[in-house]
Design an enzyme around this catalytic site. Structure first.
Site, mmCIF file in Angstrom:
data_model
loop_
_atom_site.group_PDB
_atom_site.id
_atom_site.type_symbol
_atom_site.label_atom_id
_atom_site.label_comp_id
_atom_site.label_asym_id
_atom_site.label_seq_id
_atom_site.Cartn_x
_atom_site.Cartn_y
_atom_site.Cartn_z
ATOM 1 N N HIS A 82 0.910 -1.311 -0.104
ATOM 2 C CA HIS A 82 0.122 -0.077 -0.052
ATOM 3 C C HIS A 82 1.024 1.287 0.265
ATOM 4 C CE1 HIS A 82 -3.608 2.595 0.849
ATOM 5 N NE2 HIS A 82 -2.743 3.234 1.553
ATOM 6 N N ASP A 161 -14.955 2.991 6.722
ATOM 7 C CA ASP A 161 -13.952 3.962 6.408
ATOM 8 C C ASP A 161 -14.572 4.856 5.148
ATOM 9 O OD1 ASP A 161 -11.130 5.123 6.222
ATOM 10 O OD2 ASP A 161 -11.475 3.892 4.043
ATOM 11 N N ARG A 168 -14.521 13.178 6.778
ATOM 12 C CA ARG A 168 -13.195 13.933 7.144
ATOM 13 C C ARG A 168 -12.620 14.812 6.106
ATOM 14 N NH1 ARG A 168 -9.427 9.057 7.515
ATOM 15 N NH2 ARG A 168 -7.968 10.685 7.757
ATOM 16 N N SER A 183 -7.671 4.210 8.828
ATOM 17 C CA SER A 183 -8.287 4.281 7.594
ATOM 18 C C SER A 183 -7.590 3.187 6.732
ATOM 19 C CB SER A 183 -8.523 5.647 7.150
ATOM 20 O OG SER A 183 -8.689 5.609 5.791
ATOM 21 N N LYS A 187 -8.643 -1.004 5.644
ATOM 22 C CA LYS A 187 -8.842 -1.554 4.229
ATOM 23 C C LYS A 187 -7.812 -2.763 4.118
ATOM 24 C CE LYS A 187 -8.637 2.760 2.745
ATOM 25 N NZ LYS A 187 -8.939 3.997 2.729
#
Ligand code: URA
Length: 432
Positions: A82, A161, A168, A183, A187
């Protein structure tokens, strides 16, 4: 339990219990807690922070707020990476086939471009025929056959999320360490991979502007992953300067092909080798040095390129384009930006350069916009390079000629020039 009391407790610096965090996430997802109370709590968290235990609880309740992907049929071989987002970041296109050719299984969900940052799904869709919306059955079949598939986020994954991120985004509470960590990790946990390597970016094009802040975020996320039974590690990398030379969807796929065929820019190669070897080392239980050698070998032997071609073909992409990147459609117009002074490039603001690519059509200004896959920028000079009047700094590509004036202005605004060569920030700051 009352949401009012939870907000008040956090506002006054208290530590929320597991039950209170569960109450908040469940209530926010089922609609019984309204946006205004959720945003008040996010703002309280922004100012007061969260303990490690609170952040871990928040992550787990968000991860389990919807569907989760079960990759257990692939045993412990599943890996994921990620990136916290950047400009010119095409590392997934290179790292995925590298690790798959070394026996790792990458069954990955990726995102689209967001703001000034590009997204892997948009890049892959610049290849004719490539399908990023496989059915669950086709996704598993492709992974089983090629060891690798990348699709867009589907199903009801982490609805908490999705709702919280959108909230947000409009309440100035994105850049809170516990909220970003929970967050991202919610995921990753829901996506099911056993090994997770995080590319945490720092610098002008990243959420975290300093390496120290990036390190704090990375440390928090690695702890969450490991505490949840996943092999997790983070590489903190430089996003003060765009990564590689090409920015824009088809341009980035072409640059990824260059690296996979033994060419390409050194900075991009270095980051990819670092990420891939971290994944291989964690997943296979070999030393980082050994993993680095394995990674370099599959890049140099062409094995990773063959895996890339197999993967693109397996998801319906035209492999003739991979063999011959000249087949990618070209932008109708191109324009060279010239240096107007002598000196050294002392800084390139990666965020401003990302915005410049969006102006040219490589990203979306609004959700509904379509992307010009051929649009983007090729950097001819980067931070640290010497420049002379008349040198080409960058070449802009677009199908909308009228964008050049604004794009050039943004590009020149992003560049600083000094009389002497400046110190470069490290490409790989730390591995955690
Ligand atoms: N990326 C995410 O997925 N979440 C954040 O909060 C920030 C970046």
């Amino acid at each position: 339990m009352r949401m009012y009391d939870i907000i008040k407790k956090k506002r006054d610096g208290g530590e929320l219990s597991t039950a209170e965090i569960e109450f908040f996430i469940k209530g926010y997802v089922d609609g019984s807690i309204p946006d205004y109370q959720a945003s008040a709590l996010c703002m309280a968290i922004f100012y007061k922070g969260m303990t490690e235990r609170e952040t871990a609880d928040l992550t787990l309740f968000m991860a389990n707020s919807g569907d989760t992907v079960d990759l257990s049929v692939f045993g412990n071989t599943t890996v994921d990476k990620h990136s916290t987002g950047g400009v010119g970041d095409k590392t997934t296109l290179i790292v995925a086939p590298v690790v798959a050719s070394l026996g790792c299984t990458m069954a990955k969900m990726s995102g689209r471009g967001l703001g000034h940052t590009g997204g892997t799904i948009d890049k892959l869709e610049s290849i004719e025929g490539f399908n990023t919306e496989l059915t669950s059955e086709a996704f598993f079949k492709t992974v089983k056959k090629t060891g690798l598939a990348v699709v867009g986020q589907t199903g009801n994954l982490t609805p908490a999320d999705k709702k919280l991120y959108a909230l947000r985004d409009v309440t100035a509470t994105v850049d809170s360490l516990p909220l970003i960590a929970s967050s991202i990790m919610s995921k990753k946990l829901a996506a099911g991979s056993h090994t997770i390597v995080l590319d945490v970016k720092y610098g002008s094009g990243a959420f975290m502007k300093t390496p120290e802040d990036a390190q704090d975020l990375a440390t928090e996320m690695v702890k969450i992953g490991n505490n949840c039974g996943r092999n997790t590690s983070a590489v903190i990398t430089n996003m003060d300067i765009p990564l590689g030379n090409n920015i824009g969807n088809a341009l980035e796929v072409k640059e990824a092909i260059e690296v996979l065929t033994g060419k390409g820019p050194e900075d991009l190669k270095t980051v990819c080798i670092s990420l891939a070897s971290q994944i291989v080392s964690l997943s296979k239980g070999v030393s980082t040095e050994e993993a680095k050698t394995l990674t370099r070998n599959v890049l140099e032997s062409g094995k990773a390129f063959l895996k890339f071609k197999e993967w693109i073909g397996a998801q319906g992409g035209n492999t003739d384009w991979i063999e011959n990147p000249e087949l990618f459609p070209k932008a109708d117009y191109q324009y060279e930006i010239k240096a107007t002074e002598n000196g050294f490039i002392s800084h390139m603001d990666a965020e401003k350069i990302g915005i410049c690519a969006v102006i040219l059509g490589a990203g979306r200004e609004t959700k509904a916009d379509s992307i010009d896959m051929s649009a983007g920028i090729v950097l001819n000079k980067k931070t640290g390079d010497e420049i002379k009047v008349g040198d080409t700094l960058a070449t802009l590509y677009t199908c909308k000629k009228e964008t050049f004036i604004n794009a050039e202005k943004n590009f020149l605004d992003a560049i600083s020039v000094s009389e002497s060569k400046t110190h470069l920030l490290p490409l790989i700051y730390k591995i955690i």
